[in-house]
Design a protein around this motif. Structure first.
Motif, mmCIF file in Angstrom:
data_model
loop_
_atom_site.group_PDB
_atom_site.id
_atom_site.type_symbol
_atom_site.label_atom_id
_atom_site.label_comp_id
_atom_site.label_asym_id
_atom_site.label_seq_id
_atom_site.Cartn_x
_atom_site.Cartn_y
_atom_site.Cartn_z
ATOM 1 N N MET A 71 0.852 -1.166 0.000
ATOM 2 C CA MET A 71 0.000 0.000 0.000
ATOM 3 C C MET A 71 0.903 1.236 0.000
ATOM 4 O O MET A 71 1.831 1.340 0.776
ATOM 5 C CB MET A 71 -0.900 -0.014 1.236
ATOM 6 C CG MET A 71 -1.774 1.193 1.322
ATOM 7 S SD MET A 71 -2.881 1.241 2.751
ATOM 8 C CE MET A 71 -3.769 -0.266 2.567
ATOM 9 N N ARG A 72 0.590 2.144 -0.874
ATOM 10 C CA ARG A 72 1.405 3.351 -1.050
ATOM 11 C C ARG A 72 1.017 4.413 -0.020
ATOM 12 O O ARG A 72 -0.160 4.724 0.158
ATOM 13 C CB ARG A 72 1.164 3.867 -2.456
ATOM 14 C CG ARG A 72 1.973 5.055 -2.799
ATOM 15 C CD ARG A 72 1.817 5.404 -4.273
ATOM 16 N NE ARG A 72 2.325 6.733 -4.462
ATOM 17 C CZ ARG A 72 1.732 7.664 -5.162
ATOM 18 N NH1 ARG A 72 0.623 7.390 -5.792
ATOM 19 N NH2 ARG A 72 2.253 8.853 -5.268
ATOM 20 N N HIS A 73 2.009 4.982 0.666
ATOM 21 C CA HIS A 73 1.788 6.079 1.602
ATOM 22 C C HIS A 73 1.943 7.396 0.845
ATOM 23 O O HIS A 73 2.901 7.578 0.097
ATOM 24 C CB HIS A 73 2.791 6.021 2.757
ATOM 25 C CG HIS A 73 2.677 7.206 3.659
ATOM 26 N ND1 HIS A 73 1.660 7.352 4.573
ATOM 27 C CD2 HIS A 73 3.438 8.317 3.764
ATOM 28 C CE1 HIS A 73 1.810 8.495 5.211
ATOM 29 N NE2 HIS A 73 2.885 9.108 4.738
ATOM 30 N N VAL A 74 0.988 8.304 1.032
ATOM 31 C CA VAL A 74 1.066 9.624 0.408
ATOM 32 C C VAL A 74 1.086 10.695 1.493
ATOM 33 O O VAL A 74 0.643 10.456 2.620
ATOM 34 C CB VAL A 74 -0.095 9.867 -0.586
ATOM 35 C CG1 VAL A 74 -0.007 8.902 -1.758
ATOM 36 C CG2 VAL A 74 -1.440 9.746 0.099
ATOM 37 N N ASP A 75 1.595 11.872 1.143
ATOM 38 C CA ASP A 75 1.776 12.933 2.131
ATOM 39 C C ASP A 75 0.666 13.970 2.183
ATOM 40 O O ASP A 75 0.609 14.757 3.121
ATOM 41 C CB ASP A 75 3.106 13.656 1.871
ATOM 42 C CG ASP A 75 4.292 12.741 2.106
ATOM 43 O OD1 ASP A 75 4.204 11.853 2.972
ATOM 44 O OD2 ASP A 75 5.312 12.923 1.411
ATOM 45 N N THR A 76 -0.200 14.000 1.172
ATOM 46 C CA THR A 76 -1.262 15.005 1.141
ATOM 47 C C THR A 76 -2.587 14.357 0.755
ATOM 48 O O THR A 76 -2.617 13.293 0.127
ATOM 49 C CB THR A 76 -0.962 16.118 0.116
ATOM 50 O OG1 THR A 76 -0.967 15.538 -1.201
ATOM 51 C CG2 THR A 76 0.380 16.791 0.396
ATOM 52 N N ILE A 77 -3.656 15.047 1.103
ATOM 53 C CA ILE A 77 -4.982 14.545 0.723
ATOM 54 C C ILE A 77 -5.139 14.599 -0.798
ATOM 55 O O ILE A 77 -5.782 13.725 -1.387
ATOM 56 C CB ILE A 77 -6.116 15.308 1.449
ATOM 57 C CG1 ILE A 77 -7.477 14.638 1.231
ATOM 58 C CG2 ILE A 77 -6.158 16.757 1.030
ATOM 59 C CD1 ILE A 77 -7.646 13.278 1.821
ATOM 60 N N ALA A 98 -4.142 1.281 -4.203
ATOM 61 C CA ALA A 98 -4.236 1.222 -2.744
ATOM 62 C C ALA A 98 -3.304 2.274 -2.161
ATOM 63 O O ALA A 98 -2.158 2.407 -2.583
ATOM 64 C CB ALA A 98 -3.855 -0.163 -2.246
ATOM 65 N N CYS A 99 -3.819 3.058 -1.231
ATOM 66 C CA CYS A 99 -3.001 4.125 -0.662
ATOM 67 C C CYS A 99 -3.470 4.436 0.755
ATOM 68 O O CYS A 99 -4.561 4.051 1.168
ATOM 69 C CB CYS A 99 -3.074 5.382 -1.530
ATOM 70 S SG CYS A 99 -4.737 6.011 -1.778
ATOM 71 N N ARG A 100 -2.602 5.159 1.471
ATOM 72 C CA ARG A 100 -2.951 5.605 2.816
ATOM 73 C C ARG A 100 -2.372 6.985 3.048
ATOM 74 O O ARG A 100 -1.337 7.347 2.492
ATOM 75 C CB ARG A 100 -2.475 4.618 3.870
ATOM 76 C CG ARG A 100 -1.000 4.454 3.970
ATOM 77 C CD ARG A 100 -0.645 3.333 4.971
ATOM 78 N NE ARG A 100 0.772 3.146 5.020
ATOM 79 C CZ ARG A 100 1.590 3.764 5.867
ATOM 80 N NH1 ARG A 100 1.104 4.593 6.756
ATOM 81 N NH2 ARG A 100 2.879 3.548 5.838
ATOM 82 N N TRP A 101 -3.065 7.756 3.878
ATOM 83 C CA TRP A 101 -2.652 9.115 4.224
ATOM 84 C C TRP A 101 -2.977 9.349 5.682
ATOM 85 O O TRP A 101 -4.045 8.961 6.158
ATOM 86 C CB TRP A 101 -3.392 10.115 3.342
ATOM 87 C CG TRP A 101 -3.222 11.545 3.767
ATOM 88 C CD1 TRP A 101 -2.090 12.290 3.674
ATOM 89 C CD2 TRP A 101 -4.214 12.391 4.350
ATOM 90 N NE1 TRP A 101 -2.318 13.563 4.155
ATOM 91 C CE2 TRP A 101 -3.615 13.648 4.585
ATOM 92 C CE3 TRP A 101 -5.539 12.204 4.700
ATOM 93 C CZ2 TRP A 101 -4.310 14.708 5.144
ATOM 94 C CZ3 TRP A 101 -6.232 13.265 5.262
ATOM 95 C CH2 TRP A 101 -5.617 14.503 5.478
ATOM 96 N N ASP A 149 -3.702 12.617 13.505
ATOM 97 C CA ASP A 149 -3.291 11.225 13.684
ATOM 98 C C ASP A 149 -4.372 10.226 13.249
ATOM 99 O O ASP A 149 -4.428 9.121 13.765
ATOM 100 C CB ASP A 149 -2.849 10.972 15.128
ATOM 101 C CG ASP A 149 -1.883 9.807 15.237
ATOM 102 O OD1 ASP A 149 -1.167 9.528 14.249
ATOM 103 O OD2 ASP A 149 -1.855 9.163 16.299
ATOM 104 N N TYR A 150 -5.232 10.632 12.344
ATOM 105 C CA TYR A 150 -6.196 9.716 11.745
ATOM 106 C C TYR A 150 -5.571 9.184 10.465
ATOM 107 O O TYR A 150 -4.985 9.950 9.699
ATOM 108 C CB TYR A 150 -7.503 10.431 11.381
ATOM 109 C CG TYR A 150 -8.419 10.681 12.539
ATOM 110 C CD1 TYR A 150 -9.703 10.169 12.534
ATOM 111 C CD2 TYR A 150 -8.022 11.448 13.631
ATOM 112 C CE1 TYR A 150 -10.573 10.414 13.588
ATOM 113 C CE2 TYR A 150 -8.880 11.688 14.689
ATOM 114 C CZ TYR A 150 -10.150 11.171 14.659
ATOM 115 O OH TYR A 150 -11.003 11.405 15.703
#
Length: 105
Positions: free
Chosen positions: A1-7, A19-22, A27-28
């Protein structure tokens, strides 16, 4: 799953069906999982039993507002809010529904 830094990067990955997460400043953690069926997950950072009970009440007292939203737990016992997605769902509205359900809007 790819982590991204902005919405914005999160929404762009979602549009590409990746698939990604932010993680937001509160801290949500927000996750988009396209397979096996599209799902949006919100993992609240600090979520007491009382807040979980309030979220359950909101979900069942206003079922139309939170259609497709569910509350569950991760394998380590942390609360997780889930929204099943349909092709016509607007990403921003789906995100807003989960944050409202968590009372973090």
């Amino acid at each position: 799953m790819r982590h991204v830094d902005t919405i914005a990067a999160f929404l762009a990955a979602w549009q590409r069906n990746e698939a990604c997460r932010w993680q937001d400043a509160a801290d949500y953690e927000l996750r988009f999982l396209p397979y096996p069926s599209p799902v949006l997950q919100l993992l609240p950072g600090r979520f007491s039993r009382f807040r979980l009970r309030e979220a359950l009440s909101r979900r069942f007292l206003t079922p139309d507002r939170y259609d497709g939203c569910f509350l569950t737990m991760t394998s380590d016992g942390a609360p997780m809010l889930i929204k099943t997605l349909n092709s016509g769902d607007v990403p921003q509205d789906s995100i807003a529904a989960l944050y409202a359900l968590a009372d973090a809007a």
